[in-house]
Design a protein around this motif. Structure first.
Motif, PDB file in Angstrom:
ATOM      1  N   THR A 186       1.578   5.168  -0.644  1.00  0.00           N
ATOM      2  CA  THR A 186       1.055   5.019   0.722  1.00  0.00           C
ATOM      3  C   THR A 186       1.953   5.756   1.715  1.00  0.00           C
ATOM      4  O   THR A 186       1.470   6.430   2.638  1.00  0.00           O
ATOM      5  CB  THR A 186       0.972   3.521   1.101  1.00  0.00           C
ATOM      6  OG1 THR A 186       0.102   2.888   0.170  1.00  0.00           O
ATOM      7  CG2 THR A 186       0.442   3.320   2.502  1.00  0.00           C
ATOM      8  N   PHE A 187       3.260   5.651   1.485  1.00  0.00           N
ATOM      9  CA  PHE A 187       4.195   6.399   2.331  1.00  0.00           C
ATOM     10  C   PHE A 187       3.906   7.902   2.222  1.00  0.00           C
ATOM     11  O   PHE A 187       3.871   8.615   3.222  1.00  0.00           O
ATOM     12  CB  PHE A 187       5.649   6.107   1.927  1.00  0.00           C
ATOM     13  CG  PHE A 187       6.613   7.163   2.380  1.00  0.00           C
ATOM     14  CD1 PHE A 187       7.071   7.194   3.691  1.00  0.00           C
ATOM     15  CD2 PHE A 187       7.026   8.175   1.514  1.00  0.00           C
ATOM     16  CE1 PHE A 187       7.928   8.198   4.130  1.00  0.00           C
ATOM     17  CE2 PHE A 187       7.878   9.178   1.935  1.00  0.00           C
ATOM     18  CZ  PHE A 187       8.328   9.196   3.246  1.00  0.00           C
ATOM     19  N   LEU A 188       3.691   8.388   0.994  1.00  0.00           N
ATOM     20  CA  LEU A 188       3.426   9.819   0.795  1.00  0.00           C
ATOM     21  C   LEU A 188       2.149  10.253   1.521  1.00  0.00           C
ATOM     22  O   LEU A 188       2.100  11.338   2.109  1.00  0.00           O
ATOM     23  CB  LEU A 188       3.287  10.146  -0.699  1.00  0.00           C
ATOM     24  CG  LEU A 188       4.560  10.152  -1.525  1.00  0.00           C
ATOM     25  CD1 LEU A 188       4.248  10.602  -2.943  1.00  0.00           C
ATOM     26  CD2 LEU A 188       5.622  11.074  -0.927  1.00  0.00           C
ATOM     27  N   VAL A 189       1.133   9.399   1.489  1.00  0.00           N
ATOM     28  CA  VAL A 189      -0.129   9.710   2.179  1.00  0.00           C
ATOM     29  C   VAL A 189       0.145   9.851   3.688  1.00  0.00           C
ATOM     30  O   VAL A 189      -0.233  10.843   4.318  1.00  0.00           O
ATOM     31  CB  VAL A 189      -1.189   8.603   1.930  1.00  0.00           C
ATOM     32  CG1 VAL A 189      -2.397   8.807   2.837  1.00  0.00           C
ATOM     33  CG2 VAL A 189      -1.615   8.596   0.465  1.00  0.00           C
ATOM     34  N   GLY A 190       0.820   8.855   4.259  1.00  0.00           N
ATOM     35  CA  GLY A 190       1.094   8.876   5.703  1.00  0.00           C
ATOM     36  C   GLY A 190       1.991  10.035   6.105  1.00  0.00           C
ATOM     37  O   GLY A 190       1.724  10.735   7.080  1.00  0.00           O
TER      38      GLY A 190
ATOM     39  N   THR B   5       7.233  -1.157  -4.391  1.00  0.00           N
ATOM     40  CA  THR B   5       6.250  -0.877  -5.462  1.00  0.00           C
ATOM     41  C   THR B   5       5.885   0.599  -5.427  1.00  0.00           C
ATOM     42  O   THR B   5       6.027   1.266  -4.394  1.00  0.00           O
ATOM     43  CB  THR B   5       4.938  -1.693  -5.266  1.00  0.00           C
ATOM     44  OG1 THR B   5       4.315  -1.238  -4.051  1.00  0.00           O
ATOM     45  CG2 THR B   5       5.192  -3.175  -5.202  1.00  0.00           C
ATOM     46  N   PHE B   6       5.382   1.090  -6.563  1.00  0.00           N
ATOM     47  CA  PHE B   6       4.931   2.479  -6.655  1.00  0.00           C
ATOM     48  C   PHE B   6       3.768   2.712  -5.679  1.00  0.00           C
ATOM     49  O   PHE B   6       3.678   3.754  -5.030  1.00  0.00           O
ATOM     50  CB  PHE B   6       4.485   2.751  -8.101  1.00  0.00           C
ATOM     51  CG  PHE B   6       3.964   4.134  -8.330  1.00  0.00           C
ATOM     52  CD1 PHE B   6       4.748   5.251  -8.062  1.00  0.00           C
ATOM     53  CD2 PHE B   6       2.668   4.327  -8.820  1.00  0.00           C
ATOM     54  CE1 PHE B   6       4.261   6.538  -8.275  1.00  0.00           C
ATOM     55  CE2 PHE B   6       2.178   5.616  -9.039  1.00  0.00           C
ATOM     56  CZ  PHE B   6       2.968   6.719  -8.764  1.00  0.00           C
TER      57      PHE B   6
ATOM     58  N   TRP C 107       0.403  -4.784   3.412  1.00  0.00           N
ATOM     59  CA  TRP C 107       1.675  -4.059   3.453  1.00  0.00           C
ATOM     60  C   TRP C 107       1.473  -2.537   3.550  1.00  0.00           C
ATOM     61  O   TRP C 107       2.311  -1.823   4.090  1.00  0.00           O
ATOM     62  CB  TRP C 107       2.517  -4.391   2.218  1.00  0.00           C
ATOM     63  CG  TRP C 107       3.218  -5.710   2.366  1.00  0.00           C
ATOM     64  CD1 TRP C 107       2.963  -6.856   1.679  1.00  0.00           C
ATOM     65  CD2 TRP C 107       4.262  -6.037   3.298  1.00  0.00           C
ATOM     66  NE1 TRP C 107       3.783  -7.864   2.111  1.00  0.00           N
ATOM     67  CE2 TRP C 107       4.595  -7.395   3.109  1.00  0.00           C
ATOM     68  CE3 TRP C 107       4.941  -5.315   4.284  1.00  0.00           C
ATOM     69  CZ2 TRP C 107       5.573  -8.040   3.857  1.00  0.00           C
ATOM     70  CZ3 TRP C 107       5.930  -5.953   5.038  1.00  0.00           C
ATOM     71  CH2 TRP C 107       6.231  -7.296   4.812  1.00  0.00           C
ATOM     72  N   ASP C 108       0.345  -2.067   3.002  1.00  0.00           N
ATOM     73  CA  ASP C 108       0.049  -0.632   3.129  1.00  0.00           C
ATOM     74  C   ASP C 108      -0.138  -0.270   4.600  1.00  0.00           C
ATOM     75  O   ASP C 108       0.325   0.772   5.056  1.00  0.00           O
ATOM     76  CB  ASP C 108      -1.215  -0.287   2.330  1.00  0.00           C
ATOM     77  CG  ASP C 108      -0.976  -0.441   0.840  1.00  0.00           C
ATOM     78  OD1 ASP C 108      -0.435   0.490   0.234  1.00  0.00           O
ATOM     79  OD2 ASP C 108      -1.282  -1.523   0.294  1.00  0.00           O
ATOM     80  N   LEU C 109      -0.804  -1.154   5.319  1.00  0.00           N
ATOM     81  CA  LEU C 109      -1.017  -0.924   6.750  1.00  0.00           C
ATOM     82  C   LEU C 109       0.324  -0.969   7.487  1.00  0.00           C
ATOM     83  O   LEU C 109       0.585  -0.166   8.383  1.00  0.00           O
ATOM     84  CB  LEU C 109      -1.966  -1.996   7.296  1.00  0.00           C
ATOM     85  CG  LEU C 109      -2.544  -1.720   8.682  1.00  0.00           C
ATOM     86  CD1 LEU C 109      -3.387  -0.452   8.668  1.00  0.00           C
ATOM     87  CD2 LEU C 109      -3.389  -2.904   9.148  1.00  0.00           C
ATOM     88  N   VAL C 110       1.196  -1.892   7.072  1.00  0.00           N
ATOM     89  CA  VAL C 110       2.529  -1.998   7.685  1.00  0.00           C
ATOM     90  C   VAL C 110       3.289  -0.676   7.497  1.00  0.00           C
ATOM     91  O   VAL C 110       3.912  -0.159   8.429  1.00  0.00           O
ATOM     92  CB  VAL C 110       3.331  -3.179   7.074  1.00  0.00           C
ATOM     93  CG1 VAL C 110       4.782  -3.150   7.536  1.00  0.00           C
ATOM     94  CG2 VAL C 110       2.680  -4.498   7.447  1.00  0.00           C
TER      95      VAL C 110
END
Ligand SMILES: [Zn+2]
Ligand SMILES: [Zn+2]
Length: 240
Positions: free
Chosen positions: A150-154, A144-145, A63-66
């Motif tokens: 992951t969104f913040l990283v991208g 999830t947190f 899901w992180d990749l998604v």
């Protein structure tokens, strides 16, 4: 000892340029100047913190990749919408108040003086406010947190890529690679041919899909490239 007189392992070090408009600017010097910019440091700091916390939380999944792929696919359209809707915002009267933003005012100043480095970077007050407003809202609905991190990283990585690309397009560094040559030409057309087209900076998919990527030979040179408002809707010369 200044940079011009320093030596590295017995070799005389090349002087570092301080003016990003200096003729013959190398990519290395362009990068070093970029690393001294406040916005670049803040965004890079956000990226580093988000990355470290995300890795510390652990549990990387598909899901992180998604999330990262979705961000990448949305990015050209997000960039387009921000450029058209936020940066090219025209002041509007709402009752007695005039609604305008720092981001729009700064962008008008950037169009007026495209060679002035003071206007090449995202204004941090408005930029951070917008970023964290969206990030906060997404934080409320993120499953999830970890995925929110992951969104913040991208998103931070894409913001940094935007900041670097836009800065480089305005320096005197001349493109060599095919990809950068295309980005450089695209952004310069926006500034010097017609401000209603070529809105993407790091990606051009938004312009292609939304019909703002015409053949420059079929587009008239706009008289308001440097003055986005001309005489604005309030009937006054743009005060910004
Ligand atoms: Zn620009
Ligand atoms: Zn613009």
């Amino acid at each position: 000892m200044n940079a011009a007189s320093s030596t590295v392992a017995g070799r005389r070090a090349r002087p570092v340029a301080h003016d990003p408009r200096a003729p013959g600017l190398s990519l290395r010097d362009a990068f070093l100047i970029f690393t001294r910019q406040l916005s670049a440091r803040i965004i890079a700091g956000m990226l580093a913190v988000a990355l470290v916390v995300r890795l510390a939380v652990g549990g990387l999944r598909g899901w992180d990749l998604v999330v990262l792929v979705a961000l990448l696919l949305a990015h050209p359209f997000v960039e387009w919408v921000i450029h058209v809707g936020v940066l090219h915002w025209r002041p509007r009267r709402l009752g007695r108040r005039v609604v305008d933003t720092e981001l729009a005012r700064e962008h008008r100043a950037h169009h007026r003086s495209p060679h002035d480095p003071r206007h090449w970077f995202i204004p941090m007050r408005g930029g951070l406010l917008g970023f964290w407003l969206v990030a906060g809202l997404l934080g409320l609905v993120a499953p999830t947190f970890a995925l929110w991190l992951t969104f913040l990283v991208g998103a931070s990585a894409l913001a940094l890529a935007y900041e670097w690309t836009h800065y480089l397009c305005h320096t005197s560094y001349r493109p060599r690679g095919r990809v950068y040559k295309r980005l450089w030409k695209h952004h310069r057309l926006h500034h010097f041919k017609n401000e209603h087209y070529w809105m993407g900076v790091t990606m051009h998919m938004g312009d292609r899909v939304l019909h703002t990527n015409p053949d420059p030979r079929n587009v008239e040179t706009s008289p308001t490239c440097r003055n986005l408002l001309g005489r604005n809707l309030l009937g006054q010369a743009d005060p910004a």
